[in-house]
Write an enzyme that holds these catalytic residues in place. Sequence first.
Site, PDB file in Angstrom:
ATOM      1  CG  HIS A  63      -0.296   0.095   2.530  1.00  0.00           C
ATOM      2  ND1 HIS A  63       0.553  -0.880   3.029  1.00  0.00           N
ATOM      3  CD2 HIS A  63      -0.348   1.064   3.492  1.00  0.00           C
ATOM      4  CE1 HIS A  63       0.974  -0.530   4.228  1.00  0.00           C
ATOM      5  NE2 HIS A  63       0.452   0.652   4.527  1.00  0.00           N
ATOM      6  CG  HIS A  65      -0.191   4.348   4.945  1.00  0.00           C
ATOM      7  ND1 HIS A  65      -0.960   3.508   5.724  1.00  0.00           N
ATOM      8  CD2 HIS A  65      -0.983   5.429   4.668  1.00  0.00           C
ATOM      9  CE1 HIS A  65      -2.150   4.054   5.920  1.00  0.00           C
ATOM     10  NE2 HIS A  65      -2.189   5.223   5.287  1.00  0.00           N
ATOM     11  CG  ASP A  67       5.181   2.835   7.153  1.00  0.00           C
ATOM     12  OD1 ASP A  67       4.241   3.355   6.522  1.00  0.00           O
ATOM     13  OD2 ASP A  67       5.006   1.945   8.006  1.00  0.00           O
ATOM     14  CG  HIS A  68       4.354  -0.127   4.110  1.00  0.00           C
ATOM     15  ND1 HIS A  68       4.500  -1.445   4.472  1.00  0.00           N
ATOM     16  CD2 HIS A  68       3.877   0.517   5.201  1.00  0.00           C
ATOM     17  CE1 HIS A  68       4.113  -1.607   5.729  1.00  0.00           C
ATOM     18  NE2 HIS A  68       3.735  -0.421   6.192  1.00  0.00           N
ATOM     19  CG  HIS A 141      -4.070  -0.497   6.556  1.00  0.00           C
ATOM     20  ND1 HIS A 141      -3.860  -0.556   7.909  1.00  0.00           N
ATOM     21  CD2 HIS A 141      -3.169   0.415   6.075  1.00  0.00           C
ATOM     22  CE1 HIS A 141      -2.881   0.265   8.236  1.00  0.00           C
ATOM     23  NE2 HIS A 141      -2.461   0.875   7.143  1.00  0.00           N
ATOM     24  CG  ASP A 208       0.801  -1.344   7.558  1.00  0.00           C
ATOM     25  OD1 ASP A 208       1.771  -2.109   7.690  1.00  0.00           O
ATOM     26  OD2 ASP A 208       0.889  -0.112   7.662  1.00  0.00           O
ATOM     27  CG  HIS A 266       4.942  -2.705  10.247  1.00  0.00           C
ATOM     28  ND1 HIS A 266       3.926  -2.184  11.008  1.00  0.00           N
ATOM     29  CD2 HIS A 266       5.041  -1.902   9.165  1.00  0.00           C
ATOM     30  CE1 HIS A 266       3.425  -1.112  10.408  1.00  0.00           C
ATOM     31  NE2 HIS A 266       4.098  -0.911   9.289  1.00  0.00           N
TER      32      HIS A 266
END
Length: 314
Positions: A63, A65, A67-68, A141, A208, A266
């Site tokens: 996804h 976000h 941090d990914h 999520h 997530d 994570h």
Amino acid sequence: MSMRELVVLGTASQAPTRTRNHNGYVLRWDDEVICFDPGEGSQRQLLHTGVTSIDLTRICVTHFHGDHCLGLPGLIQRRNLDRATAPLPVHFPGTDAEYFHRLANASLFHSTIEVRPEPVGHDGQEFHTRAGILRARRLRHPVATYGYQLIEPDGRRLLPERLAAHGIDGPDVGRLLRDGSLDRDGRRITPAEVSTARPGQRFAFVMDTGLCDNVYALAEDADLLVIESTFLERDAARAAEVGHLTAAQAARVAAESGVRKLVLTHFSQRYSDAAEFAAEAREHFTGELVVAEDLDRVQVPKRRPAGAAAPVTG
């Protein structure tokens, strides 16, 4: 010689810490080298691993976000700098394709490589790779998120002693496999007579998400499961509120799904003692357990013997 291992680039959620980089994982699976969720700093982390940008055969983003995915521009541009020649497929949630295109073109550079967008358009979509089927499953999520499952098909392992007993060698071995049979001394030999079953292996990557059916679907019979455990059970209410798992939930999923080796990662920056994640997971899962640290190398377990059932681990 084939290699099957997970190379951990980073293990932090949301914000990096002094000891944990943003997310990033590389799965080396024979000829496939797949980067999952390249967070910020992934390009630099690769320098510590011996894996290069040219080695990568595809990228999977769960996804968008930060941090990914914030390491995606750096990986693409580094691959260009290193003069990669092979196309690079990139998988990501198709509904958020605009973010992929923004990241892929985040700054000015002279592009000479082929980046091939292959978005995920629906739950259960499959992509064919040299390692087997790569299947995407929709997770729970606040934004569109998919987990990934790599499924190696079952095969057969040739037995040299049986080949020799039937006088089969050299080019005849290839003919037997290609044609499905070979005539020898008045009788027809099939591959089943000179080989044994070789069960395929499975890898699962779950980031997530709140607990949902597809978490279990991805984890089912996995030889290696990489799964988020952002929170500890004492913060389970917060985990459910923001669409994440606890270490206990991840461990229960692994135990109930027949997972052989469990990798927790994570981690929220609110926790300073990784041993708490191990202790919580151990209450539910008795198989091989890794609480991931940056730059860990985690081996995929050896193949299950033919006919062996998935062990009960919890």
